[in-house]
Design an enzyme around this catalytic site. Structure first.
Site, short mmCIF file in Angstrom:
data_model
loop_
_atom_site.label_atom_id
_atom_site.label_comp_id
_atom_site.label_asym_id
_atom_site.label_seq_id
_atom_site.Cartn_x
_atom_site.Cartn_y
_atom_site.Cartn_z
N ARG A 30 -33.98 -1.54 -45.71
CA ARG A 30 -34.82 -2.43 -44.88
C ARG A 30 -36.09 -1.66 -44.58
O ARG A 30 -36.06 -0.63 -43.87
CB ARG A 30 -34.07 -2.80 -43.59
CG ARG A 30 -34.95 -3.46 -42.56
CD ARG A 30 -34.17 -4.08 -41.42
NE ARG A 30 -33.51 -5.31 -41.83
CZ ARG A 30 -33.06 -6.24 -40.99
NH1 ARG A 30 -33.22 -6.09 -39.70
NH2 ARG A 30 -32.48 -7.32 -41.45
N HIS A 90 -36.44 -11.80 -47.57
CA HIS A 90 -35.14 -11.50 -46.96
C HIS A 90 -34.06 -12.23 -47.76
O HIS A 90 -33.42 -13.17 -47.27
CB HIS A 90 -35.16 -11.97 -45.49
CG HIS A 90 -34.07 -11.39 -44.65
ND1 HIS A 90 -33.17 -10.44 -45.11
CD2 HIS A 90 -33.71 -11.65 -43.36
CE1 HIS A 90 -32.34 -10.13 -44.13
NE2 HIS A 90 -32.63 -10.85 -43.07
N1 CP Z 1 -31.00 -12.09 -39.59
C1 CP Z 1 -31.02 -10.73 -39.66
O1 CP Z 1 -31.31 -10.14 -40.71
O2 CP Z 1 -30.72 -10.12 -38.51
P1 CP Z 1 -30.88 -8.55 -38.20
O3 CP Z 1 -32.35 -8.27 -38.16
O4 CP Z 1 -30.20 -8.34 -36.86
O5 CP Z 1 -30.23 -7.78 -39.30
N1 NVA Z 2 -38.87 -12.70 -39.81
C1 NVA Z 2 -38.01 -11.84 -39.04
C2 NVA Z 2 -36.62 -11.92 -39.56
C3 NVA Z 2 -35.62 -11.05 -38.84
C4 NVA Z 2 -34.25 -11.14 -39.42
C5 NVA Z 2 -38.52 -10.41 -39.07
O1 NVA Z 2 -38.89 -9.94 -40.16
O2 NVA Z 2 -38.59 -9.78 -38.03
#
Ligand code: CP
Ligand code: NVA
Length: 312
Positions: free
Chosen positions: A102, A129
């Site tokens: 990430r 994502h």
């Molecule tokens: N939706 C999602 O990816 O949540 P987190 O940021 O908590 O991993």
């Molecule tokens: N768009 C959001 C998604 C979190 C899961 C972010 O990148 O913060």
């Protein structure tokens, strides 16, 4: 999957995407049916940003497949700061069988994938994502019995989640309507690529009410993503017409479901009433990350023998 990595929905063909969803549903029905599949394997979670769902669902997914996970926080690794991204990729490949990353910059995930000899999974970047969308498609399919032919409306920021939905629409056969403030559209190249595959797959506009009308699925996400905190006030001025509220839900199909990848900023992009309404499937979505990612890990790792260093 043709590639060793999973960096975007774009790299999947429609058959691969539906096979992953089907496998996720099968694993949901029998959670421990493959509990030795990845015995002895290790998965590194290399995260530059906070996470609840992605971290926990990957840790549990790996454990239910017989593998172990190591969580590496930003402070420990200092990706690109304490050490070159390429060197981190090469070192981790000597220890683990898979890297879930990430990062702030999508290029860092691409660089990890380029330099790692083991599969790299995109656990969220500024660009996309894809793991979220696997869980989301599983959720839609278990609710409606299909994804193909449905209308999915996304109201809000044309962000990483929106982009992965754009990439999924022509591959899963749904019609995606995006309503966002002017200037916050998803990447036009991703939209054009989707439309080239299927001209009916994606439309982008600025009218939330129009987009919500008769939709089967209403989806939203935060107005500012991780890394965009400094833009909070500027965004708060233009996003309120895109709040997912009861009025929008009334415009949608009577059987519509409401989705949000979470975490939610209640009262901003979604009201409490909508989040708690019977139409809301947001916690099913969160759960389905686990099942979809088990299918993904099995798919990427099952036929790779031994650890990274043994394969070279
Ligand atoms: N939706 C999602 O990816 O949540 P987190 O940021 O908590 O991993
Ligand atoms: N768009 C959001 C998604 C979190 C899961 C972010 O990148 O913060």
């Amino acid at each position: 999957m043709r590639s060793k990595d999973f960096l975007s929905i774009e790299q999947l063909d429609p058959e691969e995407l539906s096979a992953l969803i089907a496998e996720g549903r099968a694993l949901k029905a029998a959670p421990l049916s493959r509990n030795t599949l990845l015995a002895g394997q290790s998965v590194a979670l290399l995260f530059q940003k906070p996470s609840l769902r992605t971290r926990v669902s990957f840790e549990v997914a790996a454990s239910q497949l017989g593998a172990q996970c190591l969580y590496l926080s930003p402070q420990e690794v200092g990706l690109g700061e304490r050490e070159d991204v390429a060197d981190v990729a090469r070192v981790l490949s000597r220890y683990v069988n898979c890297i879930v990353a990430r990062t702030f910059f999508h290029q860092d995930i691409e660089a990890l994938a380029r330099h790692a000899s083991v599969p790299v999974i995109n656990g969220l970047s500024d660009q996309s994502h894809p793991c979220q969308i696997l869980g989301d498609l599983l959720t839609i399919e278990e609710h409606f019995g299909r994804v193909r032919g449905l209308t999915v409306t996304f109201v809000g920021d044309g962000n990483n989640v929106a982009r992965s939905l754009v990439e999924a629409a022509p591959r899963a056969g749904f019609s995606l309507r995006i309503a966002c403030p002017p200037g916050y559209e998803p990447d036009p190249r991703a939209v054009a690529a989707a439309i080239r595959l299927d001209p009916e797959s994606v439309s982008v506009g600025h009218d939330a009410v129009l987009a919500a009308t008769n939709a089967d699925v209403l989806y939203t996400d935060v107005w500012f993503s991780m890394g965009q905190e400094a833009e909070r006030d500027q965004r708060a001025a233009v996003f309120p017409p895109y709040r997912l509220n009861e009025d929008l839900v009334r415009r949608a199909h009577p059987d519509t479901i409401v989705m949000h990848c979470l975490p939610a900023h209640r009262g901003e992009e979604i009201t409490d009433e909508v989040m708690e309404s019977p139409a809301s499937v947001v916690f099913d979505q969160a759960e389905n990350r686990l099942h979809a990612q088990k299918a993904l890990l099995a798919h990427l790792l099952e036929h790779r023998s031994g650890s990274g260093h043994l394969e070279r």
